[in-house]
Scaffold this active site. Structure first.
Site, PDB file in Angstrom:
ATOM      1  CG  ASP A 104      -0.167   0.253   2.514  1.00 31.36           C
ATOM      2  OD1 ASP A 104       0.904  -0.366   2.697  1.00 31.36           O
ATOM      3  OD2 ASP A 104      -0.631   1.068   3.315  1.00 31.36           O
ATOM      4  CD  GLU A 105       5.175   2.723   2.906  1.00 30.05           C
ATOM      5  OE1 GLU A 105       6.089   3.430   3.294  1.00 30.05           O
ATOM      6  OE2 GLU A 105       4.857   1.668   3.484  1.00 30.05           O
TER       7      GLU A 105
END
Ligand SMILES: [Mg+2]
Length: 367
Positions: A104-105
């Site tokens: 998610d990054e």
């Protein structure tokens, strides 16, 4: 010419996906992780749950004592992987130079795109809007001329944050922040710095280089460069990277047992998903362990066939753990790295891994 680097980080990722898929959970404290009776661990907590002091890597039993009305949800790694693919494809529609740090990054190098979008802020706002439209999730974005500044900026206004650090403003932006905000400065380095009277990033920037060298060796000088807002590390796509890894630092030291094994499974899932997203398979699986005394080891095993299968990676890592763990051992960090097919040593365990502090993400992680 100054670069424009974004760091984009979804807010409370697993918990937000659960709230997205189950509208009845929206606005409620949600914790994702195994059940307390199986000594489950919090993998993610919604912002509503964080208000009760719940954070990731906390034992589930403690989380539910802090907030008895919290809704516990078992993780659905397949679904998180699916959403991750959507998000990364939104990122890659903006620039091919995307470096995922976890599901998610990611870092995005948008130097070549920024003018076309009318500046860093307009580009970042558009990216946030696209992620929201495509997935229903909010992402916090930091922008700056390098990775250090972008990563710190993305964390400053979570959730749904947007912080832009203008070229030339890096050092002033960093100066008032606590030393631990700096990438790679974990609890141990923080206490060494505090004992030397260095509490803020500005203190580190202004220290005599010899003092930092005396405290941390050559690494001290690298930390000072970052503190001064200088960081020329490139954004590397998964394709260019020689390994894919995931690590977690525990809020308290963990002995071998269900909690540690649950973390091992979660990390294996993450590594598998990222390998598969990058179209690669690992031939070598590396286990990284940091003991309570900060001593860090890595152990690796090479498989006959490369894999991107979570269970295979988990079982390889579990075998490595079984071979080293002794009664009474306690661990503060666990990591799994997969090294790709056809490549040699997994040499990208980052600048910090051998020396001892944090890995690719600061600890404890805010997500
Ligand atoms: Mg996140």
């Amino acid at each position: 010419m100054a670069r424009t680097i974004l760091h984009a980080d979804l807010d409370a990722f697993y918990a937000s996906v659960e709230q997205l898929d189950r509208p009845e959970l929206r606005g409620r404290p949600v914790v994702v992780g195994g059940p307390p009776e199986a000594r489950g661990v919090v993998a993610a907590a919604s912002y509503e749950a964080r208000r009760f002091g719940i954070h990731s890597a906390m034992p589930m039993s403690r989380a539910l004592r802090l907030c008895p009305q919290a809704v516990r949800v078992s993780p659905r790694f397949g679904r998180y992987g699916e959403v991750s693919r959507q998000v990364m494809s939104v990122f890659r529609a903006v620039t091919p130079l995307v470096e995922p740090l976890s599901l998610d990054e990611a870092f995005l190098d948008v130097t070549a795109q920024v003018r076309r979008y009318g500046g860093a802020e307009a580009l970042a706002r558009r990216l946030k809007r696209r992620v929201k439209e495509r997935t229903g999730l909010t992402v916090s974005v930091g922008a700056g001329t390098n990775k250090t500044v972008a990563k710190i900026a993305s964390d400053m206004q979570k959730p749904d944050g947007l912080v832009i650090v203008a070229p030339g403003a890096e050092e002033a932006f960093l100066a008032p922040l606590p030393a631990r905000a700096l990438w790679g400065v974990g609890p141990r380095a923080e206490s060494v710095l505090a004992a030397a009277g260095l509490h803020t990033i500005g203190d580190i920037a202004g220290a005599r280089p010899q003092q930092l060298e005396a405290l941390f060796g050559a690494r001290g000088l690298a930390v000072q460069e970052m503190a001064r807002g200088r960081d020329d590390r490139a954004v590397e796509t998964e394709h260019e990277r020689k390994s894919v890894g995931a690590e977690t630092t525990f809020p308290r030291d963990l002995a071998d047992g269900p909690e540690l094994r649950e973390q091992l499974a979660r990390l294996a899932n993450e590594v598998a998903e990222r390998l598969s997203q990058g179209g690669s398979r690992a031939r070598t699986v590396v286990l990284k362990l940091r003991y309570a005394d900060f001593h860090t080891i890595t152990r690796q095993t090479t498989r006959p066939e490369p894999t991107d299968d979570a269970e295979e990676i988990e079982s390889a890592a579990a075998g490595l753990l079984d071979a080293v763990v002794q009664p009474g051992d306690k661990f503060r960090l666990l990591g799994i790295h997969g090294a790709k097919l056809g490549e040699g040593q997994p040499d990208q365990l980052s600048l910090w891994s051998a020396a001892g502090e944090a890995g690719r993400t600061p600890a404890p992680r805010r997500d």
